[in-house]
Scaffold this motif. Structure first.
Motif, PDB file in Angstrom:
ATOM      1  N   GLY A 320       0.796  -1.319   0.058  1.00  0.00           N
ATOM      2  CA  GLY A 320       0.240   0.023  -0.116  1.00  0.00           C
ATOM      3  C   GLY A 320       0.768   1.419  -0.123  1.00  0.00           C
ATOM      4  N   ARG A 390       0.354  -1.010   8.671  1.00  0.00           N
ATOM      5  CA  ARG A 390      -0.792  -1.613   9.394  1.00  0.00           C
ATOM      6  C   ARG A 390      -1.316  -0.324  10.174  1.00  0.00           C
ATOM      7  NH1 ARG A 390      -0.331  -7.353  10.049  1.00  0.00           N
ATOM      8  NH2 ARG A 390      -1.017  -8.058   8.167  1.00  0.00           N
ATOM      9  N   GLU A 393      -3.576   2.083   9.090  1.00  0.00           N
ATOM     10  CA  GLU A 393      -4.799   1.354   8.527  1.00  0.00           C
ATOM     11  C   GLU A 393      -6.022   1.751   9.561  1.00  0.00           C
ATOM     12  OE1 GLU A 393      -4.294  -2.649   7.509  1.00  0.00           O
ATOM     13  OE2 GLU A 393      -3.368  -2.382   5.641  1.00  0.00           O
ATOM     14  N   ARG A 394      -5.393   1.750  10.930  1.00  0.00           N
ATOM     15  CA  ARG A 394      -6.540   2.017  11.727  1.00  0.00           C
ATOM     16  C   ARG A 394      -7.184   3.436  11.790  1.00  0.00           C
ATOM     17  NH1 ARG A 394      -2.409   0.296  15.775  1.00  0.00           N
ATOM     18  NH2 ARG A 394      -1.777  -1.409  15.076  1.00  0.00           N
TER      19      ARG A 394
END
Ligand code: PLP
Length: 394
Positions: A320, A390, A393-394
């Protein structure tokens, strides 16, 4: 009173060196294989064997001169060999007289800038740019102005460049293949740039010189061609170094090539010699001048960098990350996942991922990943890159 200018330049250490030192400390704490250090542009591939053989040959066969001074511009035989190689490869018409041997690209650039600069002069470069330019230009008493890159391609934003051109513009510095973006300026970019410089020089009634910083000239991928700028613009000073192409950064060896047709050639060559003298370079290292003459067209194994580029680019885009596909050099320029690239790099440190924020390169919001590392460093770093992604992403 000490020199305020030099105090200011010396007391703020380079962010790249700071991160590298942090990495050394972490490696001592947790083990070298647990730290993914992408901070420094130190070539990871060894110098080719021709360098080792050349060193031995010089030591065996020229013991009387290897430790001696050479003439300030360098050994004429060495300069002739380099000139002939450039003529063969780029259709130039150099002789040894057009080549001035230096202690690497840093010296080449610093000498050229000092040879040209008068108080009040401006030098223009393009973001993202090698941070030392600011130090060298300001050290020479001139001002550095920085043009934006074109947003998607990272080629030149010509509208912004035009805005910066002025009667005070003495020279423009281009670095292609680029550190930190890996972008190679296309022939179209070079043609447009040089047309604008010709026009502005005419308007100013004096030449705007073009300084090309090309230590990565040979480090290109997928058949990409790097335009040799002297063919497009008369008033070009070429700054080259063997630090990257032959993996010899600690040996401090490179050159300036100055075509004889450059405006005010004789005086400019004398100013190059004068600047080298003022800066105390004396001459480039004798042993490595002789070594270069014996491996003038060799390089390290560039394919190793291409493998690293592909591995890193594919791995990071899959996770990503957004990055420019580099055509050359050995850096990947990746968008930080938050606005503040320094904060992003701090967060990356939690996973022992050492990345360089782009602020000092004049292009905020990115990080530079130097992929001149062992392939396994990239493979082993991927889980850390994944954990970092990650978090966003939150
Ligand atoms: N210019 C650029 C764009 C660089 O990346 C570097 C080194 O990383 C230099 C100049 C200085 O190189 P050298 O080691 O030849 O002085």
């Amino acid at each position: 009173m000490i020199s305020e200018k030099n105090y200011r330049l010396g007391s703020k250490s380079s962010i790249i060196r700071e991160i590298f030192s942090f990495g050394q400390m972490r490696k001592a704490q947790v083990g070298a294989d647990k730290v993914y250090d992408f901070s420094l542009g130190n070539p990871s591939i060894p110098a080719p064997d021709s360098v080792r053989r050349a060193i031995l040959d010089v030591i065996e066969n020229q013991p009387e001169t290897i430790h001696a001074y050479t003439a300030a511009p360098g050994d004429l035989g060495v300069r002739d060999t380099i000139a002939k190689s450039l003529n063969r490869r780029f259709g130039e018409e150099f002789t040894g007289a057009n080549i001035f041997m230096t202690c690497g690209a840093a010296a080449s650039l610093n000498i050229c800038i000092n040879a040209l600069a008068n108080e009040g002069d401006e030098f223009i470069t393009f973001a993202p740019f090698f941070p030392e330019y600011r130090c060298w230009v300001e050290g020479a008493g001139a001002t550095l102005r920085v043009a934006r890159p074109e947003a998607s391609s990272f080629q030149i934003d010509f509208a912004d460049f035009k805005r910066l051109l002025s009667p005070r513009t003495k020279a423009v510095i281009v670095n292609s293949p680029n550190n930190p973006s890996g972008v190679v300026y296309s022939e179209e970019t070079i043609i447009r740039l040089t047309e604008m410089l010709r026009e502005k020089s005419r308007e100013n009634g004096s030449p705007i010189y073009l300084i090309t910083d090309e230590p990565y000239r040979e480090i290109v991928y997928d058949g990409c061609q790097v335009p040799f700028v002297t063919k497009y613009y008369r008033d070009t000073l070429v700054c080259y170094s063997y630090s990257k192409s032959l993996s010899l950064p600690g040996e401090r060896i490179g050159y300036i090539a100055l075509p004889g047709r450059v405006e005010d050639y004789d005086r400019l060559m004398a100013a190059v010699a004068g600047a080298a003298r003022v800066l105390g370079f004396v001459c480039a290292p004798s042993l490595f001048q002789q070594v270069i003459a014996r491996c003038v067209e060799d390089t390290g194994d560039i394919n190793a960098y291409k493998r690293n580029r592909d591995l890193l680019y594919e791995g990071l885009t899959r996770l990503g990350y957004t990055c420019i596909m580099p055509q050359g050099a050995f850096y990947l320029f990746v968008q930080a996942m938050e606005e503040d690239a320094a904060a992003f790099c701090e967060r990356a440190k939690k996973y022992d991922l050492l990345l360089v924020p782009s602020d000092d390169f004049g292009c905020p919001g990115y990080v530079r990943i130097a992929y001149c590392v062992a392939e396994e460093t990239i493979v082993n770093a991927m889980p850390a890159f994944e954990k970092l992604a990650r978090e966003y992403e939150r």
